[in-house]
Scaffold this active site. Structure first.
Site, PDB file in Angstrom:
ATOM      1  N   ASN A  32       0.856  -1.190   0.000  1.00  0.00           N
ATOM      2  CA  ASN A  32       0.000   0.000   0.000  1.00  0.00           C
ATOM      3  C   ASN A  32       0.898   1.249   0.000  1.00  0.00           C
ATOM      4  O   ASN A  32       0.803   2.118   0.851  1.00  0.00           O
ATOM      5  CB  ASN A  32      -0.959   0.000   1.208  1.00  0.00           C
ATOM      6  CG  ASN A  32      -2.053   1.042   1.044  1.00  0.00           C
ATOM      7  OD1 ASN A  32      -2.255   1.893   1.896  1.00  0.00           O
ATOM      8  ND2 ASN A  32      -2.743   1.004  -0.063  1.00  0.00           N
ATOM      9  N   ASP A  35       4.177   7.981  -1.029  1.00  0.00           N
ATOM     10  CA  ASP A  35       5.414   8.676  -1.424  1.00  0.00           C
ATOM     11  C   ASP A  35       6.549   8.469  -0.416  1.00  0.00           C
ATOM     12  O   ASP A  35       7.722   8.575  -0.774  1.00  0.00           O
ATOM     13  CB  ASP A  35       5.144  10.177  -1.595  1.00  0.00           C
ATOM     14  CG  ASP A  35       4.341  10.447  -2.867  1.00  0.00           C
ATOM     15  OD1 ASP A  35       4.119   9.490  -3.644  1.00  0.00           O
ATOM     16  OD2 ASP A  35       3.922  11.604  -3.073  1.00  0.00           O
ATOM     17  N   HIS A  37       7.290   5.635   1.067  1.00  0.00           N
ATOM     18  CA  HIS A  37       7.983   4.405   0.652  1.00  0.00           C
ATOM     19  C   HIS A  37       8.842   4.662  -0.591  1.00  0.00           C
ATOM     20  O   HIS A  37       9.960   4.165  -0.704  1.00  0.00           O
ATOM     21  CB  HIS A  37       6.966   3.315   0.291  1.00  0.00           C
ATOM     22  CG  HIS A  37       6.143   2.816   1.433  1.00  0.00           C
ATOM     23  ND1 HIS A  37       4.785   3.038   1.534  1.00  0.00           N
ATOM     24  CD2 HIS A  37       6.484   2.087   2.522  1.00  0.00           C
ATOM     25  CE1 HIS A  37       4.323   2.466   2.622  1.00  0.00           C
ATOM     26  NE2 HIS A  37       5.325   1.885   3.247  1.00  0.00           N
ATOM     27  N   VAL A 178       8.209  11.468   5.540  1.00  0.00           N
ATOM     28  CA  VAL A 178       7.602  12.261   4.462  1.00  0.00           C
ATOM     29  C   VAL A 178       6.186  12.635   4.921  1.00  0.00           C
ATOM     30  O   VAL A 178       5.433  11.790   5.416  1.00  0.00           O
ATOM     31  CB  VAL A 178       7.568  11.459   3.140  1.00  0.00           C
ATOM     32  CG1 VAL A 178       6.866  12.247   2.039  1.00  0.00           C
ATOM     33  CG2 VAL A 178       8.993  11.100   2.719  1.00  0.00           C
ATOM     34  N   SER A 187       1.254   7.538   5.931  1.00  0.00           N
ATOM     35  CA  SER A 187       1.131   6.199   6.508  1.00  0.00           C
ATOM     36  C   SER A 187       0.042   5.453   5.760  1.00  0.00           C
ATOM     37  O   SER A 187      -0.971   6.052   5.371  1.00  0.00           O
ATOM     38  CB  SER A 187       0.741   6.318   7.987  1.00  0.00           C
ATOM     39  OG  SER A 187       0.254   5.078   8.463  1.00  0.00           O
TER      40      SER A 187
END
Ligand code: PAF
Length: 287
Positions: A32, A35, A37, A178, A187
């Site tokens: 899922n 940005d 990640h 971020v 998240s």
């Protein structure tokens, strides 16, 4: 980008890269992807020749009444996003591939002490699940570098400790959180928020900023924590913890500690949100 689901195929591809002297970066995720990640993948790309991202919703790190079943699974979208940002390999194993003897019969890796406080206190066994799966991914991929987000501050510290304690020769890189334009930390669990909750959610980071400012200005941590928890409740959250800790070991901040971090976890509707902020406190010299 190649997507693999089986361990033997992963090992074969990695052996090939290693034989060619390529430096390998690893970005473990539960999918899922947002940005935050992708920033981890980009950082790995800048420091390695090949980047492996993993997507595995790890059942070992969820408590019995947590959101394992409803955790968002968006593998096709994740693969598209990873491919667009230059990831070389996606490893997305099944639970049977990762835990062939079942969830409860698997060897575990646990960092004592540090894993029992803060999030570990409210989520018993959570960090044992995290360190077990990360150790397993480290052994499978044997990366030169692994990249994690600082939003999961305690998790990052535990992974560093585990790697040091178990002599894993892997550079662990932590990247800044971020945030959405209004300050909310990105998240996967933000997707659980209703529009009304989403509008209130930035209060978590604002409260951490206030807490940090109070502590930096000399308010005793215990009092600042109480006031911040009160502010968070007024904003509609159900605080789990708000705590001022030493950056070195996450022990409660003493009067002479200067390198600090404030950490929070709080429920807002269905979502349990976490965030943190580092601060440097100026301690007056005693004469
Ligand atoms: O931070 C996460 O997404 C997970 O805890 C991790 C590190 C991928 C282990 O499952």
């Amino acid at each position: 980008m190649e997507t693999l689901h089986e361990i033997p195929a992963l090992r074969a591809r990695l052996a090939d890269w290693r034989d060619n002297g390529l430096r390998i970066g690893l970005v473990p995720t539960m999918g899922n992807l947002h940005d935050g990640h992708l920033a981890l993948v980009e950082a790995a790309r800048a420091r390695a020749d090949r980047v492996v991202a993993t997507v595995f919703v790890n059942p070992l790190q969820f408590g019995p009444h947590e959101d394992l079943d409803s955790y968002p699974r968006t593998l096709n979208d994740d693969a598209r996003r990873l491919s667009r940002c230059g990831c070389h390999l996606l490893f997305a194993p099944s639970e049977a591939a990762m835990y062939p003897h079942g969830r409860d019969a698997h060897t575990v890796v646990e960092v004592p002490g540090l894993s029992a406080q803060l999030c570990g206190a409210s989520r018993p066994g959570h960090f044992r699940g995290v360190t077990t799966v990360v150790a397993k991914l480290f052994n499978l991929v044997q990366p030169d570098l692994a990249v994690f987000g600082q939003k999961d501050y305690q998790q990052l510290m535990l992974i560093r400790r585990m790697a040091a304690d178990l002599c894993m020769d892997i550079e662990i890189l932590g990247l800044p959180t971020v945030r959405e334009p209004d300050g909310l930390a990105m998240s996967s669990r933000n997707g659980y928020l209703t529009p009304a909750e989403r509008a209130r959610a930035p209060a978590l980071f604002r409260t951490l900023q206030e807490l940090a400012a109070w502590v930096a200005a000399g308010t005793p941590p215990a009092q600042a924590e109480r006031d911040a928890a009160q502010a968070l409740s007024v904003a509609g959250f159900e605080p789990d913890y708000l705590s001022v800790r030493r950056r070195a070991d996450l022990a409660p901040a003493g009067p002479q500690d200067t390198a600090l971090v404030v950490l929070a976890a709080a429920h807002l509707g269905r979502a349990r949100l976490i965030d943190n902020l580092e601060l440097d406190r100026i301690v007056a010299e005693a004469h």
